[in-house]
Design a protein around this motif. Sequence first.
Motif, PDB file in Angstrom:
ATOM      1  N   TYR A  89      -7.700 -19.452 -14.627  1.00 53.17           N
ATOM      2  CA  TYR A  89      -6.651 -19.273 -15.645  1.00 53.17           C
ATOM      3  C   TYR A  89      -6.837 -17.959 -16.407  1.00 53.17           C
ATOM      4  N   SER A  90      -8.078 -17.564 -16.641  1.00 56.07           N
ATOM      5  CA  SER A  90      -8.308 -16.294 -17.343  1.00 56.07           C
ATOM      6  C   SER A  90      -7.814 -15.120 -16.503  1.00 56.07           C
ATOM      7  N   VAL A  91      -7.950 -15.236 -15.185  1.00 57.92           N
ATOM      8  CA  VAL A  91      -7.424 -14.189 -14.297  1.00 57.92           C
ATOM      9  C   VAL A  91      -5.901 -14.179 -14.357  1.00 57.92           C
ATOM     10  N   MET A  92      -5.305 -15.359 -14.337  1.00 56.73           N
ATOM     11  CA  MET A  92      -3.841 -15.424 -14.440  1.00 56.73           C
ATOM     12  C   MET A  92      -3.367 -14.785 -15.750  1.00 56.73           C
ATOM     13  N   GLU A  93      -4.041 -15.106 -16.837  1.00 57.36           N
ATOM     14  CA  GLU A  93      -3.660 -14.533 -18.133  1.00 57.36           C
ATOM     15  C   GLU A  93      -3.794 -13.018 -18.129  1.00 57.36           C
ATOM     16  N   SER A  94      -4.845 -12.516 -17.487  1.00 56.32           N
ATOM     17  CA  SER A  94      -5.017 -11.058 -17.370  1.00 56.32           C
ATOM     18  C   SER A  94      -3.892 -10.444 -16.549  1.00 56.32           C
ATOM     19  N   ALA A  95      -3.543 -11.092 -15.446  1.00 61.61           N
ATOM     20  CA  ALA A  95      -2.465 -10.576 -14.602  1.00 61.61           C
ATOM     21  C   ALA A  95      -1.153 -10.535 -15.367  1.00 61.61           C
ATOM     22  N   LEU A  96      -0.869 -11.585 -16.109  1.00 63.04           N
ATOM     23  CA  LEU A  96       0.377 -11.634 -16.878  1.00 63.04           C
ATOM     24  C   LEU A  96       0.388 -10.601 -18.001  1.00 63.04           C
ATOM     25  N   ARG A  97      -0.760 -10.400 -18.613  1.00 65.88           N
ATOM     26  CA  ARG A  97      -0.859  -9.469 -19.744  1.00 65.88           C
ATOM     27  C   ARG A  97      -0.917  -8.015 -19.272  1.00 65.88           C
ATOM     28  N   ASP A  98      -1.776  -7.743 -18.304  1.00 70.26           N
ATOM     29  CA  ASP A  98      -2.043  -6.364 -17.897  1.00 70.26           C
ATOM     30  C   ASP A  98      -1.182  -5.881 -16.740  1.00 70.26           C
ATOM     31  N   THR A  99      -0.642  -6.801 -15.968  1.00 75.08           N
ATOM     32  CA  THR A  99       0.206  -6.537 -14.798  1.00 75.08           C
ATOM     33  C   THR A  99      -0.443  -5.629 -13.758  1.00 75.08           C
ATOM     34  N   ASN A 100      -1.750  -5.478 -13.823  1.00 76.67           N
ATOM     35  CA  ASN A 100      -2.434  -4.623 -12.870  1.00 76.67           C
ATOM     36  C   ASN A 100      -3.914  -4.975 -12.882  1.00 76.67           C
ATOM     37  N   CYS A 101      -4.659  -4.486 -11.900  1.00 71.25           N
ATOM     38  CA  CYS A 101      -6.087  -4.766 -11.825  1.00 71.25           C
ATOM     39  C   CYS A 101      -6.769  -3.610 -11.104  1.00 71.25           C
ATOM     40  N   LEU A 102      -7.654  -2.917 -11.804  1.00 74.77           N
ATOM     41  CA  LEU A 102      -8.352  -1.789 -11.193  1.00 74.77           C
ATOM     42  C   LEU A 102      -9.181  -2.247 -10.001  1.00 74.77           C
ATOM     43  N   PHE A 103      -9.772  -3.421 -10.081  1.00 73.61           N
ATOM     44  CA  PHE A 103     -10.568  -3.956  -8.972  1.00 73.61           C
ATOM     45  C   PHE A 103      -9.689  -4.156  -7.741  1.00 73.61           C
ATOM     46  N   THR A 104      -8.569  -4.863  -7.921  1.00 75.85           N
ATOM     47  CA  THR A 104      -7.659  -5.132  -6.805  1.00 75.85           C
ATOM     48  C   THR A 104      -7.107  -3.831  -6.227  1.00 75.85           C
ATOM     49  N   ASN A 105      -6.693  -2.929  -7.103  1.00 75.77           N
ATOM     50  CA  ASN A 105      -6.192  -1.631  -6.642  1.00 75.77           C
ATOM     51  C   ASN A 105      -7.243  -0.915  -5.800  1.00 75.77           C
ATOM     52  N   SER A 106      -8.491  -0.956  -6.267  1.00 78.23           N
ATOM     53  CA  SER A 106      -9.572  -0.255  -5.575  1.00 78.23           C
ATOM     54  C   SER A 106      -9.875  -0.875  -4.225  1.00 78.23           C
ATOM     55  N   VAL A 107      -9.752  -2.200  -4.125  1.00 75.09           N
ATOM     56  CA  VAL A 107      -9.960  -2.858  -2.836  1.00 75.09           C
ATOM     57  C   VAL A 107      -8.977  -2.296  -1.806  1.00 75.09           C
ATOM     58  N   PHE A 108      -7.713  -2.236  -2.186  1.00 78.08           N
ATOM     59  CA  PHE A 108      -6.694  -1.811  -1.230  1.00 78.08           C
ATOM     60  C   PHE A 108      -6.632  -0.302  -1.048  1.00 78.08           C
ATOM     61  N   GLU A 109      -6.991   0.460  -2.071  1.00 80.01           N
ATOM     62  CA  GLU A 109      -6.893   1.916  -1.970  1.00 80.01           C
ATOM     63  C   GLU A 109      -8.149   2.560  -1.397  1.00 80.01           C
ATOM     64  N   LEU A 110      -9.327   2.038  -1.722  1.00 82.32           N
ATOM     65  CA  LEU A 110     -10.552   2.775  -1.424  1.00 82.32           C
ATOM     66  C   LEU A 110     -11.618   2.035  -0.618  1.00 82.32           C
TER      67      LEU A 110
END
Length: 191
Positions: A89-110
């Motif tokens: 749930y804390s991850v869901m709240e972060s996704a809803l609040r921040d609408t992005n994730c540097l970790f997730t972006n980095s997985v797919f980009e780098l």
Amino acid sequence: MPRNKEFDYDEKLVTARDLFWKKGYNATTMNDLVDTMQINRSSLYLAYGNKHDLFLKSLTNYIQNKDKQYSQAAKKSEKPLEAIRNVIYSVMESALRDTNCLFTNSVFELATTDQEVSEMLKKQTLKAVDLFEKLLTQAKEDGSLLSDKEPRALAHFLISGLVSIYNTHILFADAELTKQTTEILIGSINQ
């Protein structure tokens, strides 16, 4: 006599982290960093190194914040399955609040092209898997985990599912769909 730094190192690191978070590593230029951080180029290089060094420091900072988030969420309950739900749930709240994730972006980009980033991401993922495995093992022992799945495999599945929460929200910006995705992930624990 050397000049004192005219900026707060940690504050500027967060500024850089947020820029990488917003634009991604490849789309962020040194000019973007200089302009956004509001420090001159030589100060940036002296304090943080090159763009890659600064990115690694930014990603480390982001990962430390996620560690703290997961730990605090898990500690809200002594019941292991509830602790896992709290983290999800804390991850869901972060996704809803921040609408992005540097970790997730980095997985797919780098992760497939940058060995250092890949190792950082893998290490952090395994740390989260270890946390979930420990909680799942406790749940199996106390009888609250009914699934016959191996705790380690289930922990890997759940941690990879956290990325799906961000992925859903980044792509569709639909809070209800993001919440449904979260509930399906939680529901998979005892299946």
